[in-house]
Motif scaffolding. Sequence first.
Motif, PDB file in Angstrom:
ATOM      1  N   SER A   1       9.741   0.871   5.732  1.00 35.37           N
ATOM      2  CA  SER A   1       8.814   1.700   4.969  1.00 35.37           C
ATOM      3  C   SER A   1       7.737   0.794   4.397  1.00 35.37           C
ATOM      4  CB  SER A   1       9.534   2.432   3.834  1.00 35.37           C
ATOM      5  OG  SER A   1       8.594   3.118   3.009  1.00 35.37           O
ATOM      6  N   LEU A   2       6.483   1.235   4.482  1.00 30.86           N
ATOM      7  CA  LEU A   2       5.384   0.434   3.955  1.00 30.86           C
ATOM      8  C   LEU A   2       5.183   0.629   2.466  1.00 30.86           C
ATOM      9  CD1 LEU A   2       2.741   0.801   6.809  1.00 30.86           C
ATOM     10  CD2 LEU A   2       4.455  -0.996   6.473  1.00 30.86           C
ATOM     11  N   ASP A   3       5.916   1.550   1.855  1.00 36.06           N
ATOM     12  CA  ASP A   3       5.770   1.753   0.412  1.00 36.06           C
ATOM     13  C   ASP A   3       7.102   1.735  -0.320  1.00 36.06           C
ATOM     14  OD1 ASP A   3       6.849   4.168   1.151  1.00 36.06           O
ATOM     15  OD2 ASP A   3       5.286   5.400   0.231  1.00 36.06           O
ATOM     16  N   GLY A   4       8.095   1.043   0.255  1.00 33.18           N
ATOM     17  CA  GLY A   4       9.385   0.977  -0.407  1.00 33.18           C
ATOM     18  C   GLY A   4      10.349   0.112   0.380  1.00 33.18           C
ATOM     19  N   PRO A   5      11.636   0.144   0.015  1.00 33.68           N
ATOM     20  CA  PRO A   5      12.627  -0.691   0.689  1.00 33.68           C
ATOM     21  C   PRO A   5      12.879  -0.232   2.121  1.00 33.68           C
ATOM     22  CG  PRO A   5      13.685   0.837  -0.826  1.00 33.68           C
ATOM     23  CD  PRO A   5      12.215   0.956  -1.070  1.00 33.68           C
ATOM     24  N   ARG A   6      13.545  -1.094   2.873  1.00 30.53           N
ATOM     25  CA  ARG A   6      13.892  -0.773   4.248  1.00 30.53           C
ATOM     26  C   ARG A   6      14.711   0.521   4.297  1.00 30.53           C
ATOM     27  NH1 ARG A   6      16.029  -5.215   8.496  1.00 30.53           N
ATOM     28  NH2 ARG A   6      14.368  -6.315   7.377  1.00 30.53           N
ATOM     29  N   LEU A   7      14.504   1.305   5.342  1.00 30.53           N
ATOM     30  CA  LEU A   7      15.164   2.586   5.469  1.00 30.53           C
ATOM     31  C   LEU A   7      16.440   2.463   6.283  1.00 30.53           C
ATOM     32  CD1 LEU A   7      11.965   4.698   6.227  1.00 30.53           C
ATOM     33  CD2 LEU A   7      13.187   4.561   4.052  1.00 30.53           C
ATOM     34  N   ARG A   8      17.340   3.423   6.078  1.00 30.36           N
ATOM     35  CA  ARG A   8      18.584   3.479   6.856  1.00 30.36           C
ATOM     36  C   ARG A   8      18.398   4.464   8.000  1.00 30.36           C
ATOM     37  NH1 ARG A   8      22.922   5.614   4.112  1.00 30.36           N
ATOM     38  NH2 ARG A   8      21.491   6.676   2.691  1.00 30.36           N
TER      39      ARG A   8
ATOM     40  N   ARG B   1      -4.868   1.696   2.642  1.00 28.58           N
ATOM     41  CA  ARG B   1      -3.909   0.812   1.982  1.00 28.58           C
ATOM     42  C   ARG B   1      -2.672   0.609   2.855  1.00 28.58           C
ATOM     43  NH1 ARG B   1      -2.701  -3.554   0.267  1.00 28.58           N
ATOM     44  NH2 ARG B   1      -0.961  -3.760  -1.186  1.00 28.58           N
ATOM     45  N   ALA B   2      -2.187   1.686   3.474  1.00 27.72           N
ATOM     46  CA  ALA B   2      -1.034   1.565   4.356  1.00 27.72           C
ATOM     47  C   ALA B   2      -1.362   0.689   5.562  1.00 27.72           C
ATOM     48  CB  ALA B   2      -0.574   2.945   4.816  1.00 27.72           C
TER      49      ALA B   2
ATOM     50  N   VAL C   1       5.285   4.413  14.954  1.00 32.14           N
ATOM     51  CA  VAL C   1       5.005   4.970  13.626  1.00 32.14           C
ATOM     52  C   VAL C   1       5.817   6.244  13.473  1.00 32.14           C
ATOM     53  CG1 VAL C   1       3.249   5.853  12.064  1.00 32.14           C
ATOM     54  CG2 VAL C   1       2.720   3.929  13.568  1.00 32.14           C
ATOM     55  N   THR C   2       6.812   6.182  12.611  1.00 34.33           N
ATOM     56  CA  THR C   2       7.784   7.252  12.456  1.00 34.33           C
ATOM     57  C   THR C   2       7.660   7.865  11.071  1.00 34.33           C
ATOM     58  OG1 THR C   2      10.150   7.777  12.670  1.00 34.33           O
ATOM     59  CG2 THR C   2       9.595   5.618  11.757  1.00 34.33           C
ATOM     60  N   SER C   3       8.751   8.360  10.533  1.00 30.95           N
ATOM     61  CA  SER C   3       8.769   8.988   9.215  1.00 30.95           C
ATOM     62  C   SER C   3      10.127   8.783   8.569  1.00 30.95           C
ATOM     63  CB  SER C   3       8.487  10.493   9.357  1.00 30.95           C
ATOM     64  OG  SER C   3       8.759  11.170   8.138  1.00 30.95           O
ATOM     65  N   ARG C   4      10.145   8.770   7.254  1.00 24.26           N
ATOM     66  CA  ARG C   4      11.422   8.738   6.526  1.00 24.26           C
ATOM     67  C   ARG C   4      12.244   9.983   6.838  1.00 24.26           C
ATOM     68  NH1 ARG C   4       8.817  10.035   0.513  1.00 24.26           N
ATOM     69  NH2 ARG C   4       7.504  11.739   1.244  1.00 24.26           N
ATOM     70  N   LEU C   5      11.561  11.067   7.262  1.00 21.24           N
ATOM     71  CA  LEU C   5      12.261  12.305   7.584  1.00 21.24           C
ATOM     72  C   LEU C   5      13.060  12.200   8.874  1.00 21.24           C
ATOM     73  CD1 LEU C   5       9.558  14.967   6.649  1.00 21.24           C
ATOM     74  CD2 LEU C   5      11.438  14.098   5.254  1.00 21.24           C
ATOM     75  N   GLY C   6      12.872  11.109   9.621  1.00 20.04           N
ATOM     76  CA  GLY C   6      13.668  10.890  10.823  1.00 20.04           C
ATOM     77  C   GLY C   6      14.982  10.193  10.562  1.00 20.04           C
TER      78      GLY C   6
ATOM     79  N   HIS D   1       7.740   3.720   8.848  1.00 20.75           N
ATOM     80  CA  HIS D   1       7.257   4.845   8.041  1.00 20.75           C
ATOM     81  C   HIS D   1       6.079   4.335   7.216  1.00 20.75           C
ATOM     82  CE1 HIS D   1       7.019   8.067   5.150  1.00 20.75           C
ATOM     83  NE2 HIS D   1       7.453   7.302   4.168  1.00 20.75           N
ATOM     84  N   PRO D   2       4.872   4.881   7.427  1.00 22.92           N
ATOM     85  CA  PRO D   2       3.699   4.315   6.757  1.00 22.92           C
ATOM     86  C   PRO D   2       3.605   4.618   5.273  1.00 22.92           C
ATOM     87  CG  PRO D   2       3.070   6.230   8.032  1.00 22.92           C
ATOM     88  CD  PRO D   2       4.518   5.964   8.343  1.00 22.92           C
ATOM     89  N   GLY D   3       4.462   5.507   4.772  1.00 22.83           N
ATOM     90  CA  GLY D   3       4.390   5.913   3.372  1.00 22.83           C
ATOM     91  C   GLY D   3       3.944   7.353   3.262  1.00 22.83           C
TER      92      GLY D   3
END
Length: 233
Positions: free
Chosen positions: A225-232, A204-205, A133-138, A185-187
Amino acid sequence: MTTGEPAVTEAGPARTAVVTGASRGFGRALALELADRGWHVIAGVREGSLDHPRIRTVVHDVRDPVDAALFGDGPIDVLVNNAGIGAPAEPIEIADPATILSAVDVNVAGPMRLVQALLPLLEKTPDPLIVNVTSRLGSLSAQAEGRFADRRSSYAYRISKAAQNMLTIALAQELAGQVRCWAVHPGALTTAMASIDADTSPERAAARLAELIERGGPESPSYLSLDGPRLRW
């Protein structure tokens, strides 16, 4: 709290998941969600317990060496490395490098310790999965583009989550064909570590991740990402 072998349903033996950081927030919601779906859940907490007939609570701090005996000797289908910490956002003039070392110990070395201890149990199942479980900030790509330049986020959190993503990639490459690995990224969750745009409940996540796990999900490695498109990455 129950112990013993996973329950058997009409669909066959219940699958088993280990979820760390399960005492509150997203980890707690995920443990309960999976248990409600019929999974046998081993919930790692630093203190307390979860009251559910399909959840067995083990007290463990991911900063410590892992006593694999705590988790039994049965097969594990999914390991969710959810336990994590952040740090106060401070300018470089006063930021304490020790906070980076502390965050890396929990967010990177912690998952690594669990994988090392539980890999033999993961390999007992036909399609094992590790979820970090990571973050979009990574995301180095997003950070380099300045997408989060206006957010107050600590050096420790951003650096440790980027390192956790690299751990996911390294594991996926070494364990290719044996264990699938995702960074998730859980959102923007409405939890104690919430960002300014938080709008998704942990429950919800948790339902979204449980659905993704049960569907089989994408290839390994993936940064999701659990609330959007796949992350780079």
